[in-house]
Design a protein around this motif. Structure first.
Motif, PDB file in Angstrom:
ATOM      1  N   THR A   1     -33.017  25.545  -6.333  1.00 46.32           N
ATOM      2  CA  THR A   1     -33.153  24.528  -5.290  1.00 46.32           C
ATOM      3  C   THR A   1     -34.612  24.232  -4.970  1.00 46.32           C
ATOM      4  O   THR A   1     -34.896  23.516  -4.001  1.00 46.32           O
ATOM      5  CB  THR A   1     -32.447  24.984  -3.996  1.00 46.32           C
ATOM      6  OG1 THR A   1     -33.035  26.220  -3.574  1.00 46.32           O
ATOM      7  CG2 THR A   1     -30.956  25.188  -4.211  1.00 46.32           C
TER       8      THR A   1
ATOM      9  N   GLU B   1     -36.279  26.682   1.493  1.00 46.40           N
ATOM     10  CA  GLU B   1     -35.183  25.758   1.778  1.00 46.40           C
ATOM     11  C   GLU B   1     -35.255  25.278   3.225  1.00 46.40           C
ATOM     12  O   GLU B   1     -35.186  26.068   4.153  1.00 46.40           O
ATOM     13  CB  GLU B   1     -33.841  26.451   1.522  1.00 46.40           C
ATOM     14  CG  GLU B   1     -33.543  26.587   0.036  1.00 46.40           C
ATOM     15  CD  GLU B   1     -32.278  27.376  -0.271  1.00 46.40           C
ATOM     16  OE1 GLU B   1     -31.959  27.476  -1.457  1.00 46.40           O
ATOM     17  OE2 GLU B   1     -31.645  27.869   0.671  1.00 46.40           O
TER      18      GLU B   1
ATOM     19  N   GLU C   1     -28.746  22.162   3.196  1.00 50.09           N
ATOM     20  CA  GLU C   1     -28.912  22.804   1.888  1.00 50.09           C
ATOM     21  C   GLU C   1     -27.905  23.927   1.689  1.00 50.09           C
ATOM     22  O   GLU C   1     -27.388  24.110   0.583  1.00 50.09           O
ATOM     23  CB  GLU C   1     -30.337  23.381   1.795  1.00 50.09           C
ATOM     24  CG  GLU C   1     -30.658  24.089   0.506  1.00 50.09           C
ATOM     25  CD  GLU C   1     -31.009  23.132  -0.619  1.00 50.09           C
ATOM     26  OE1 GLU C   1     -31.825  22.233  -0.383  1.00 50.09           O
ATOM     27  OE2 GLU C   1     -30.455  23.267  -1.715  1.00 50.09           O
TER      28      GLU C   1
ATOM     29  N   TYR D   1     -23.785  24.707  -0.649  1.00 51.50           N
ATOM     30  CA  TYR D   1     -24.678  24.917  -1.789  1.00 51.50           C
ATOM     31  C   TYR D   1     -23.978  24.761  -3.134  1.00 51.50           C
ATOM     32  O   TYR D   1     -24.507  24.184  -4.067  1.00 51.50           O
ATOM     33  CB  TYR D   1     -25.265  26.315  -1.644  1.00 51.50           C
ATOM     34  CG  TYR D   1     -25.991  26.883  -2.824  1.00 51.50           C
ATOM     35  CD1 TYR D   1     -27.042  26.194  -3.425  1.00 51.50           C
ATOM     36  CD2 TYR D   1     -25.649  28.135  -3.319  1.00 51.50           C
ATOM     37  CE1 TYR D   1     -27.728  26.757  -4.492  1.00 51.50           C
ATOM     38  CE2 TYR D   1     -26.338  28.690  -4.369  1.00 51.50           C
ATOM     39  CZ  TYR D   1     -27.378  28.001  -4.954  1.00 51.50           C
ATOM     40  OH  TYR D   1     -28.046  28.560  -6.007  1.00 51.50           O
TER      41      TYR D   1
END
Lengths: 438, 438
Positions: free
Chosen positions: B170, B281, B432, B436
């Motif tokens: 990510t 994140e 996020e 996921y």
């Protein structure tokens, strides 16, 4: 826990049930007053409620437990001193400002106590102060003193509901729990929604009873009840600087079966503790973790807390995503950092009754995945949706008590067990807390 | 830290700078291949990148440190064994699936090592495996083995950039840092964005050098560098089950000034650690906490972590709200629970150079409040705004290195100090992580 058997479908049903729980024990009155003021630190007007819990006569039978945060508020510092006093006659509670590390904080709280004592005909040392709200701001002492007589005039027996409503800040609904004991009762109210990982206590909890329980019995019983209830919950892992649990007895109803009394006290504390989580800031899923067969109660509770405080697992639950990898990560994080000798080879885990881990590996397949998603969806307290400007808020004003995410972690290596209750991590939590003071 | 002096105004500037840092040390080649597969556990197709870091000849000079999570992934279990091997010749890394507690996980990773060894002409025991991604899923071993020759064919010297891009999940952008040492260099890459509170390591970090540093020197130097860098950051307090830091020397450049080498190694680790947080994140504010004058380095770092891991303080920072009450709460929570003897009476605190706490009380006024809000706003990495369907994502593809929220906590009671870097808690983090895997 009995509270999960409560089912409400509308605010009015919840309110009617609260009213049915609210009868004040004999010997107590409550009164509130609400007013506007301008804080010293911010130019915008704010609103405060003063709540008075008064005994008809000061009592020797009182107990209190306070936060373990190393920066306790002034009311906590004073409260600890009051434990040595012969009698307590009333509690004076304000919301909006917590009076923590504010200049002149202890002096300010003592002035409020003195004014309360004067209004009631008690002494200052017989008044226990409590404050909750913004940390660091100063109490508006003069405004509070001039409003105190209104709270005293409002004092009435009958229902504790005005006090349960008066002490809240970001709470969605008031919290009242009761137990009938012999010819008397135990009635508790709680305020608490965020900054909730109590240590020795939750934010503000007041438990009133007319049962004649002596101080020497009441204090250890309260300590045990708090340990099994408010010390087994966490909304966000933060520990308030104001956490307080107070128990007061008016002594009106003779009794001597302390094990029965203690059962009632535990029930009231456990139910209020769950209410606090169920009303937690942004909580959309209540997560109940039972950790079984550990070497100690402390380890069981710590593992439960590690699960309900793991940000990534909390986020997965929020998204109805059975990302059980994050659950195992949270357990491994705790054990690796704090209990490295623990044998985890016999660990098994269930979510919603579905086995997800055993023999060192995950036990997953698409059918189980669907069952886990269904369990998470069924446990949602409400649907999440932002307002047009991107603000998320909980669209409910009563608690769906019957819904929980159920986790069971069996360590298979000992005889202790514990249940811990926590919540998920949601957009609603961020919206609530990214601009709390404005 | 030097990295905060970097200023980029566009992705292309950042890319050009990365390219200027990317020259591979002598004796190394990197190669990647990307392919689609269908995971065993989910019916939707997924994409995986295999990244190969290969030495021209296996080396005795290697070091590695791994997560302390008690449920380490299979590659970590194998990696710990590899530390006893005489030589390492390559690292094979996959993203998308972390191979943690998956049935047959160690066997799967060993098969990948064997296939890698065959493609390179090394032995299995000379291959170090790394995996990152979803916990609990099984590696697609057959698909990976059939793709391995493509990665081997892609092997090339020159630039480490393909590997820095290949290992991400990510991450918003690749991370490369370098130090020139004598006639050689140290070049490191990192993958990491969430589940970041490393303990002994961060998610995946590979440090390559052509400096001829013996194993016996390299291992303690890496341990010290990791302690001062990856052990002093936290994005979300979660500790990955896959954290790995590997250092490899090709031995091509003779050298013997180990203090100069160690300075370079520390710099590369510190810079990569900050890059990981800056790319965390949902991180919209990087928070740098310096804790001074404590009784021990451990206490200084623990207090710094308590601040950057306090959910309510993180939320306040996200909202540009200088709710310094939550900062003091976070310190008091840690001290009350873990270091109750600590004397906090001399604590003073500054945010953005503004004194906010001293002598036991807050030092606040409306002018300071405005300055603190301005400091928080100036440190924003980007503006937050949801998509029309309520999803928040970071609208940047390069790191604004020059912006940080600066906190200084002086305990006034000892001689140790430490800096810890963390991030805020935002809607972008929830978006996020609440879904996921889908």
């Amino acid at each position: 826990m009995p509270s999960t058997n409560l089912t409400f479908t509308h605010r009015d049903e919840h309110r009617a049930w609260l009213a049915s729980q609210a009868a004040l024990p004999a010997g107590f009155r409550v009164g509130c007053t609400r007013f506007k003021f301008t804080p010293h630190e911010a130019p915008k007007p704010a609103q405060m409620t003063l709540t008075l819990l008064a005994l008809d006569e000061p009592t020797t039978a009182f107990a209190a437990m306070f936060t373990r945060n190393a920066f306790p508020g002034a009311p906590v510092l004073i409260g600890r001193q009051r434990l040595a006093e012969p009698k307590i006659g009333a509690v004076i509670i304000n919301n909006k400002i917590s009076n923590v590390c504010a200049p002149g904080g202890v002096d300010a709280s003592e002035k409020i106590c003195a004014a309360t004592a004067q209004a009631l005909g008690f002494t200052s040392a017989q008044i226990l102060p409590s404050s909750t709200g913004v940390i660091g701001w100063r109490l508006p002492v003069e405004a509070m003193i001039s409003e105190l007589p209104a709270a005293a005039r409002a004092l009435a027996g009958g229902s504790i509901l005005p006090a349960a409503e008066g002490i809240v800040t970001t709470d969605l609904y008031p919290k009242i729990r009761r137990a009938e004991v012999g010819a008397g009762s135990i009635v508790g109210i709680a305020k608490g929604a965020g900054m909730i990982e109590p240590n020795m206590a939750t934010m503000l909890v007041y438990i009133l009873t007319d049962i004649a329980v002596p101080r020497a019995e009441l204090r250890p019983m309260l300590a045990r009840a708090v340990d099994a209830s408010f010390n087994a919950i966490s909304v966000d892992s933060d520990t308030s600087t104001s956490d307080t649990v107070v128990a007061l007895s008016s002594g009106r109803v003779p009794f001597n079966d302390w094990s029965t009394f203690e059962r009632g006290l535990h029930q009231v504390c456990r139910d209020l503790a769950e209410d606090v989580v169920r009303n937690g800031e942004g909580v959309r899923h209540v997560i109940r973790v039972t950790v079984k067969n550990t070497a100690s109660l402390g380890l069981a509770r710590a593992l439960g807390k590690a699960v309900v405080n793991g940000p990534l697992f909390k986020c997965a639950v929020a998204g109805n995503d059975p990302n059980v990898g994050r659950l195992i990560q949270a357990i491994g994080k705790y054990v690796g950092a704090h209990a490295p000798g623990t044998n985890l080879s016999k660990l098994s885990a269930h979510m919603g009754g579905v086995k997800i881990f055993a023999d060192g590996v995950f036990q997953l397949d698409p059918t189980k995945e669907s069952a886990l998603v269904a369990h998470l969806k069924a446990a949602e307290l409400y649907q999440s949706a932002p307002s047009p400007d991107g603000i998320f808020s909980a669209p409910i004003d009563f608690p769906p008590h019957e819904r929980s995410v159920e986790l069971e972690i069996d360590i298979g290596n000992g005889a202790a067990s514990a249940s811990v209750i926590g919540g998920d991590l949601t957009h609603e939590y961020i919206s609530e807390n990214a601009d709390y003071r404005s």
